[in-house]
Design an enzyme around this catalytic site. Sequence first.
Site, PDB file in Angstrom:
ATOM      1  N   HIS A  54     -87.907   5.021  24.011  1.00 53.55           N
ATOM      2  CA  HIS A  54     -87.306   5.441  25.282  1.00 53.55           C
ATOM      3  C   HIS A  54     -86.008   4.688  25.592  1.00 53.55           C
ATOM      4  O   HIS A  54     -86.049   3.611  26.199  1.00 53.55           O
ATOM      5  CB  HIS A  54     -88.289   5.173  26.419  1.00 53.55           C
ATOM      6  CG  HIS A  54     -89.446   6.115  26.486  1.00 53.55           C
ATOM      7  ND1 HIS A  54     -89.436   7.254  27.247  1.00 53.55           N
ATOM      8  CD2 HIS A  54     -90.655   6.081  25.870  1.00 53.55           C
ATOM      9  CE1 HIS A  54     -90.599   7.886  27.123  1.00 53.55           C
ATOM     10  NE2 HIS A  54     -91.353   7.187  26.283  1.00 53.55           N
ATOM     11  N   GLU A  90     -83.881   5.424  27.887  1.00 52.11           N
ATOM     12  CA  GLU A  90     -83.671   5.393  29.344  1.00 52.11           C
ATOM     13  C   GLU A  90     -84.419   4.237  29.985  1.00 52.11           C
ATOM     14  O   GLU A  90     -84.059   3.783  31.083  1.00 52.11           O
ATOM     15  CB  GLU A  90     -84.072   6.735  29.970  1.00 52.11           C
ATOM     16  CG  GLU A  90     -85.545   6.953  30.193  1.00 52.11           C
ATOM     17  CD  GLU A  90     -86.324   7.329  28.932  1.00 52.11           C
ATOM     18  OE1 GLU A  90     -87.543   7.588  29.038  1.00 52.11           O
ATOM     19  OE2 GLU A  90     -85.727   7.357  27.826  1.00 52.11           O
ATOM     20  N   CYS A 127     -89.370  10.929  23.131  1.00 53.73           N
ATOM     21  CA  CYS A 127     -90.828  10.851  23.190  1.00 53.73           C
ATOM     22  C   CYS A 127     -91.437  12.252  23.215  1.00 53.73           C
ATOM     23  O   CYS A 127     -91.369  12.961  22.227  1.00 53.73           O
ATOM     24  CB  CYS A 127     -91.267   9.993  24.378  1.00 53.73           C
ATOM     25  SG  CYS A 127     -92.985   9.418  24.249  1.00 53.73           S
TER      26      CYS A 127
END
Length: 225
Positions: free
Chosen positions: A202, A204, A85
């Site tokens: 993302h 994560e 990002c």
Amino acid sequence: MTVSVVQFGGSNCDRDAVRALRHLGIDAERVWHEDGLPAEPDGIVLPGGFSYGDYLRAGAMAARAPVMAEVREAAEAGVPVLGVCNGAQIGSESGLTPGAFTTNASARFQCEPVHLRVERADTPWTAAYDEGDTIEVPIAHGEGRFEIEVDAHDELVAEDRVLFRYCDEAGNVTEEANPNGSTDNVAGVLGERETVAVLMPHPERATLPDVATSTDGAGVLRAFA
């Protein structure tokens, strides 16, 4: 291996990245950008957020922070580097990867799950998948539209450096499945070395089963294992 997650003023996904990596059994520590990298970093994450408030352009100021010279040096030495990002914006602004990320076609901030098609499965970042797999991960950005000049795009494709493309749930790469207007539905690309990658979604946030509806992003982070 200890992964250094570089924290800038305005980063807000550094803790998420550390938690997701540790969940996978990968040691990770936050590193304040002014303190620089460890002498011999094992891996580097440029996390999401709004470094320097996205002034000028998203990622433009962080890309010129002294620590990024260390990141580039580490990348050239083969250290795995992942930008996510805002980290992808920093990576492109600093020349780690080609192209740039600019304002979404919708001209608004978008936070939603998207589907990605795995374009290559022979890189550290995609070894957990098969080519053509469809995975679900979230996006959260206002400037996530990947832009690149025609000649540079042709070179990117010819060199097979596109990692992920936005697609529908069935894996079809269509205009409707493109959430931000990115050129050629590109969601993630490689640098000159396959150990360097940036992506706008993302991973994560799609790793921890207790807080995520999908854990499909874990495979990306396992590149550091």
